[in-house]
Design an enzyme around this catalytic site. Structure first.
Site, PDB file in Angstrom:
ATOM      1  N   SER A 238      29.941  15.896 -15.732  1.00  0.00           N
ATOM      2  CA  SER A 238      29.960  14.474 -16.067  1.00  0.00           C
ATOM      3  C   SER A 238      31.380  13.948 -16.285  1.00  0.00           C
ATOM      4  CB  SER A 238      29.082  14.227 -17.292  1.00  0.00           C
ATOM      5  OG  SER A 238      28.696  12.868 -17.365  1.00  0.00           O
TER       6      SER A 238
ATOM      7  N   LYS B 282      19.575  -8.238 -31.873  1.00  0.00           N
ATOM      8  CA  LYS B 282      20.631  -7.736 -32.736  1.00  0.00           C
ATOM      9  C   LYS B 282      20.328  -6.341 -33.269  1.00  0.00           C
ATOM     10  CE  LYS B 282      24.493  -7.929 -34.952  1.00  0.00           C
ATOM     11  NZ  LYS B 282      25.738  -7.755 -34.205  1.00  0.00           N
TER      12      LYS B 282
END
Length: 264
Positions: A79, A131
């Protein structure tokens, strides 16, 4: 892990140190005696931000100096480690290296069912419906999942472009094989991800014969925590279970190996 603030259980820096690496690259850019960089990579990946920051720093090194970068994959190069290595001119690997895992992952834990059993509730007062997205106490809505997926997809597209540019592979081809899997070195060679398979000793020997390194002295540079706290905590870590931390500290304070300067 390619991240800032890698420390051990005592708070002392260990392993990869991101800021140290960035500073080292800046130093090498200005070092007229430097002829190139050889990266030894052994990492399972790390943060997208840090990986990209290191990749861009290495690219800047090449652009400003015109000097080469060579990379070697140790036991693991996955990765973010692959991402960083794409700045290299050539990449080699051991025949037993585990490499690949080209992709992006975003993970969080949902503990709502457990907290419900314990009678624990989270109450949030927010300015918008998203949120509290990724709160461990709430399930993701379809809208929130789409928002997060867009973020992952955008980061993945950067990854694809970096591999495509670094290895000269068409972006569409990268997307086809970049499904997060691990490749054997032979598979990586066939895909064009690496330039050769050899043991590390043979790799270094080959570097000696590079024209750009002719007459050069090779220096191995790794991060070492030389602070007073790094010394103390490393000794405590290595001490036997029979020794108390107080006893270890007293022993250390009586040793002449302590640095003369204790503030950095």
């Amino acid at each position: 892990t390619i991240a800032r603030g890698n420390v051990n259980g005592y708070g002392a820096p260990v392993g990869y140190q991101h800021d140290w690496m960035l500073n080292k690259i800046d130093y090498l850019i200005s070092d007229s005696y430097n002829k190139g960089i050889i990266l030894y990579i052994d990492s399972g990946g790390g943060g997208t931000y840090e990986s990209d920051e290191m990749y861009l720093a290495l690219k800047r090194y090449k652009e400003e100096t015109g000097r080469p970068i060579y990379a070697y994959y140790g036991p693991t190069a996955a990765s973010g480690a692959v991402y960083i290595s794409m700045a290299a001119d050539e990449i080699y690997a051991n025949r037993m290296s585990m490499l690949g895992s080209i992709g992006v992952r975003m993970t969080y834990y949902n503990t709502k069912e457990l907290m419900d059993k314990l009678g624990v509730k989270e109450i949030s007062i927010t300015s918008g419906r998203n949120k509290t997205m990724m709160s461990s106490m709430e399930e993701l809505t379809d809208e929130q999942r789409a928002i997060l997926q867009k973020s992952v997809d955008e980061s993945f597209e950067y990854f694809v472009q970096v591999v495509s540019e670094g290895r000269g592979i068409p972006a569409d081809s990268v997307r086809e094989f970049a499904d997060g899997r691990i490749y054997t070195p032979k598979e990586a060679m066939e895909l064009g991800l690496i330039d050769g398979i050899m043991d590390y000793g043979s790799f270094i020997e080959e570097m000696y014969y590079k024209d750009e390194f002719s007459g050069c002295t090779f220096y191995e540079d790794t991060y070492t925590d030389t602070s007073i706290w790094g010394l103390l905590f490393s000794k405590i870590r290595d001490a036997g279970a029979a020794n108390s931390e107080i006893g270890v500290l007293k022993e250390l304070l009586n040793k002449s190996e302590l640095p003369e300067t204790v503030f950095e």
